[in-house]
Design a protein around this motif. Structure first.
Motif, PDB file in Angstrom:
ATOM      1  N   TYR A   1       1.165  -1.237  -0.139  1.00  0.00           N
ATOM      2  CA  TYR A   1      -0.291  -0.218  -0.038  1.00  0.00           C
ATOM      3  C   TYR A   1       1.450   1.232  -0.494  1.00  0.00           C
ATOM      4  N   TYR A   2       1.977   0.875   0.877  1.00  0.00           N
ATOM      5  CA  TYR A   2       3.146   2.462   1.127  1.00  0.00           C
ATOM      6  C   TYR A   2       3.177   2.617  -0.843  1.00  0.00           C
ATOM      7  N   ARG A   3       3.769   1.515  -1.475  1.00  0.00           N
ATOM      8  CA  ARG A   3       4.799   2.244  -2.307  1.00  0.00           C
ATOM      9  C   ARG A   3       3.266   2.622  -3.770  1.00  0.00           C
ATOM     10  N   ASP A   4       2.817   1.934  -3.489  1.00  0.00           N
ATOM     11  CA  ASP A   4       1.607   2.269  -4.978  1.00  0.00           C
ATOM     12  C   ASP A   4       0.871   3.200  -4.212  1.00  0.00           C
ATOM     13  N   HIS A   5       0.490   4.032  -2.942  1.00  0.00           N
ATOM     14  CA  HIS A   5      -0.202   5.668  -2.531  1.00  0.00           C
ATOM     15  C   HIS A   5       1.016   6.421  -1.973  1.00  0.00           C
ATOM     16  N   LEU A   6       1.615   6.196  -1.452  1.00  0.00           N
ATOM     17  CA  LEU A   6       2.180   7.312  -0.842  1.00  0.00           C
ATOM     18  C   LEU A   6       4.115   7.426  -0.911  1.00  0.00           C
ATOM     19  N   SER A   7       4.515   6.583  -1.787  1.00  0.00           N
ATOM     20  CA  SER A   7       5.675   6.644  -1.550  1.00  0.00           C
ATOM     21  C   SER A   7       6.869   7.691  -1.563  1.00  0.00           C
ATOM     22  N   PHE A   8       7.750   8.191  -1.436  1.00  0.00           N
ATOM     23  CA  PHE A   8       8.960   9.266  -2.042  1.00  0.00           C
ATOM     24  C   PHE A   8       8.846   9.672  -3.368  1.00  0.00           C
ATOM     25  N   GLU A   9       9.100   8.822  -4.181  1.00  0.00           N
ATOM     26  CA  GLU A   9       8.995   8.975  -5.432  1.00  0.00           C
ATOM     27  C   GLU A   9       7.445   9.986  -6.254  1.00  0.00           C
ATOM     28  N   ARG A  10       6.262   9.351  -5.729  1.00  0.00           N
ATOM     29  CA  ARG A  10       5.026  10.175  -5.433  1.00  0.00           C
ATOM     30  C   ARG A  10       4.903  11.148  -5.080  1.00  0.00           C
ATOM     31  N   GLY A  11       5.934  11.323  -4.140  1.00  0.00           N
ATOM     32  CA  GLY A  11       5.336  12.432  -3.637  1.00  0.00           C
ATOM     33  C   GLY A  11       6.145  13.547  -4.274  1.00  0.00           C
ATOM     34  N   VAL A  12       8.027  13.783  -4.219  1.00  0.00           N
ATOM     35  CA  VAL A  12       8.511  14.218  -4.798  1.00  0.00           C
ATOM     36  C   VAL A  12       7.773  14.518  -6.149  1.00  0.00           C
ATOM     37  N   ASP A  13       7.787  13.856  -7.125  1.00  0.00           N
ATOM     38  CA  ASP A  13       6.627  14.251  -7.967  1.00  0.00           C
ATOM     39  C   ASP A  13       5.373  15.209  -8.172  1.00  0.00           C
ATOM     40  N   ARG A  14       5.146  15.427  -7.691  1.00  0.00           N
ATOM     41  CA  ARG A  14       3.571  16.275  -7.267  1.00  0.00           C
ATOM     42  C   ARG A  14       4.522  17.586  -6.830  1.00  0.00           C
ATOM     43  N   THR A  15       5.021  17.613  -5.836  1.00  0.00           N
ATOM     44  CA  THR A  15       6.236  18.568  -5.466  1.00  0.00           C
ATOM     45  C   THR A  15       6.374  19.332  -6.267  1.00  0.00           C
ATOM     46  N   LEU A  16       7.205  18.771  -6.844  1.00  0.00           N
ATOM     47  CA  LEU A  16       8.230  19.380  -8.428  1.00  0.00           C
ATOM     48  C   LEU A  16       6.536  20.316  -8.817  1.00  0.00           C
ATOM     49  N   ARG A  17       6.103  19.271  -9.217  1.00  0.00           N
ATOM     50  CA  ARG A  17       4.628  20.183 -10.135  1.00  0.00           C
ATOM     51  C   ARG A  17       4.290  21.400  -9.742  1.00  0.00           C
ATOM     52  N   VAL A  18       3.676  20.719  -8.196  1.00  0.00           N
ATOM     53  CA  VAL A  18       3.232  22.157  -7.601  1.00  0.00           C
ATOM     54  C   VAL A  18       4.471  23.600  -8.048  1.00  0.00           C
ATOM     55  N   LEU A  19       6.335  23.360  -7.706  1.00  0.00           N
ATOM     56  CA  LEU A  19       6.856  24.105  -7.154  1.00  0.00           C
ATOM     57  C   LEU A  19       7.739  25.051  -8.832  1.00  0.00           C
ATOM     58  N   GLU A  20       7.448  24.250  -9.685  1.00  0.00           N
ATOM     59  CA  GLU A  20       7.491  24.512 -11.024  1.00  0.00           C
ATOM     60  C   GLU A  20       6.227  25.058 -11.776  1.00  0.00           C
ATOM     61  N   GLY A  21       5.240  24.185 -11.077  1.00  0.00           N
ATOM     62  CA  GLY A  21       4.188  25.201 -11.203  1.00  0.00           C
ATOM     63  C   GLY A  21       3.797  26.810 -10.971  1.00  0.00           C
ATOM     64  N   THR A  22       4.331  27.077 -10.076  1.00  0.00           N
ATOM     65  CA  THR A  22       4.111  27.464  -8.963  1.00  0.00           C
ATOM     66  C   THR A  22       4.884  28.844  -9.812  1.00  0.00           C
ATOM     67  N   HIS A  23       6.024  28.780  -9.715  1.00  0.00           N
ATOM     68  CA  HIS A  23       7.113  29.715 -10.277  1.00  0.00           C
ATOM     69  C   HIS A  23       7.046  30.737 -11.981  1.00  0.00           C
ATOM     70  N   ALA A  24       5.823  29.073 -12.500  1.00  0.00           N
ATOM     71  CA  ALA A  24       5.685  29.987 -13.516  1.00  0.00           C
ATOM     72  C   ALA A  24       4.711  30.504 -13.895  1.00  0.00           C
ATOM     73  N   GLN A  25       3.935  30.624 -13.257  1.00  0.00           N
ATOM     74  CA  GLN A  25       2.385  31.565 -12.632  1.00  0.00           C
ATOM     75  C   GLN A  25       2.985  32.856 -11.773  1.00  0.00           C
ATOM     76  N   GLU A  26       4.013  33.006 -11.020  1.00  0.00           N
ATOM     77  CA  GLU A  26       4.636  34.035 -10.845  1.00  0.00           C
ATOM     78  C   GLU A  26       5.642  34.450 -11.428  1.00  0.00           C
ATOM     79  N   ARG A  27       6.500  34.289 -12.537  1.00  0.00           N
ATOM     80  CA  ARG A  27       6.846  34.682 -13.499  1.00  0.00           C
ATOM     81  C   ARG A  27       7.061  36.324 -13.496  1.00  0.00           C
ATOM     82  N   PRO A  28       7.308  37.886 -13.161  1.00  0.00           N
ATOM     83  CA  PRO A  28       6.980  38.160 -14.465  1.00  0.00           C
ATOM     84  C   PRO A  28       6.889  38.332 -15.650  1.00  0.00           C
TER      85      PRO A  28
END
Length: 408
Positions: A381-408
């Motif tokens: 269950y951990y591998r399928d739903h809660l793994s480090f790789e899944r969390g980091v991938d989603r975090t990167l999407r938030v960071l990159e999306g936020t940077h794109a929106q906030e860029r002048p």
């Protein structure tokens, strides 16, 4: 992207979920990350060996650049000293944010405490640096729930601070759907909220960790706990449950590894109740606790009976599932739901010593093969739903999306 990672606590302090591995994963994705944090003192409130307090210390830990700022080190039951710890790091972080020469594109801010977010909000307002707020605990609710002396007087002020920080954040990451729902109810727009479940920062055990220790009695069912011994954990219920178990059988042992403000009161409670099936051990390294958990028959989780903790998922949930061991937990809410869905655990209501004793006894009487199957189910269950790789991938999407929106 040049990222400022602002967090009051960082390696080598224990139980740092988003520590070195998290930063290295961001850097592996092509970003430059500087960690700005305090001098290490958690959980004892004393500076770690090799550190002396100063205005600023720059170091590199396993390739990660870390800037340490001064704070007042304390981690005891005094609300005054704890407040000074938070406020002193707030002032240091605010000064760094305002006076820094280095340019960053985005800040990633780990909360708690909210004072770190306040420093990012104020400095970012002046310097034009957007930030993503990572909300691990719901403040001010958490402060009220801990029972820290004087907490009631702080709740109103902290509520105002939290609202300000939430308004200033370009995006907010939350660790549970319950926290997301609470922030929505407080007026945070849904578009700025993303739920990213925590993962387990699990070090590799030594090759012989799966072998039983020389002292282990194969006839005794051993239940292991590792982590903070604080008010939020509600471990007095564990002592009460142990007293009930001890009265009817002697083939169960509970081992508590850790330190915290409740360590001595818990020891005193065990002595007063004549409980000798509970053993207290000091905090040990992450690798060592993995070896303890690997050799244990099952793992123990506990939280105090408070409505706040129903929407909080303690990091032990992911850590225990990743370990592949069966779990006995005195928890409610989302953590209980995850354990039930995983098939790895038996759950008792928090604060109910009789129910916890019954759950421990039931797992102790479960055949070993069935317990091992429960552990494997939790790990899957951990591998399928809660793994480090899944969390980091989603975090990167938030960071990159936020940077794109906030860029002048």
């Amino acid at each position: 992207m040049r990222i400022l990672y602002l967090t009051q606590w960082f390696d080598p302090e224990p139980n740092i979920l988003k520590g070195l591995a998290f930063v290295r994963a961001l850097e592996a994705a092509g970003h430059q990350v500087t960690v700005v944090t305090g001098f290490p003192n958690y959980p004892t409130g004393r500076l770690y060996p090799g550190y002396r307090m100063g205005w600023r210390r720059r170091e590199v830990i396993e390739g990660v650049e870390v800037v340490r700022l001064p704070l007042y080190p304390s981690h005891d039951a005094s609300s005054l000293r704890r407040s000074l710890t938070f406020l002193s790091f707030f002032l240091s972080a605010l000064a760094y944010g305002l006076l820094r020469r280095r340019r960053y594109d985005l800040a990633y801010v780990y909360h708690p405490p909210i004072t770190v977010g306040l420093a990012a909000a104020l400095a970012g307002w002046v310097r034009g640096l957007p930030f993503v707020l990572d909300v691990q605990d719901l403040w001010p609710d958490t402060i009220a729930a801990t029972g820290m002396a004087g907490a009631g007087r702080l709740v109103g002020v902290l509520g105002v601070v939290c609202a300000f920080v939430h308004r200033r954040a370009a995006a907010i990451v939350v660790q549970s759907e319950g926290i997301r729902a609470a922030l929505l109810a407080r007026g945070v727009p849904a578009a700025r909220l993303t739920t990213i479940r925590n993962w387990a920062d699990l070090p590799a055990p030594s090759p012989d960790a799966s072998q039983p220790s020389a002292e282990a009695d194969p006839a005794v069912f051993t239940l292991a706990y590792g982590g903070n011994l604080g008010r939020a954990q509600g471990l007095e219920t564990v002592i009460e449950a142990a007293a009930l178990l001890q009265a009817r059988r002697r083939d169960i042992a509970i081992v508590l590894h850790g330190e915290g403000v409740e360590a001595e009161p818990l020891r005193a409670q065990a002595v007063a109740a004549g409980v000798d099936i509970v053993r207290f051990e000091p905090r040990i390294s992450p690798r060592a606790i993995v070896e303890v958990f690997t050799r244990a028959d099952a793992l123990l989780m506990s939280l105090a009976d408070d409505p706040l903790f129903r929407i909080t998922i303690p990091s032990k949930t992911q850590f225990y599932l990743a370990m592949g061991r069966p779990v006995v937990a005195a928890v409610a809410g989302e953590a209980a739901e995850i354990l039930a869905r995983s098939g790895a655990g038996l759950v008792a209501p928090p604060g109910d010593a009789a129910a916890l004793a019954a759950a421990i006894e039931a797992l102790a009487d479960t055949p070993r093969a069935r317990r091992e199957a429960m552990g494997r189910a939790g790990q899957a269950y951990y591998r399928d739903h809660l793994s480090f790789e899944r969390g980091v991938d989603r975090t990167l999407r938030v960071l990159e999306g936020t940077h794109a929106q906030e860029r002048p």
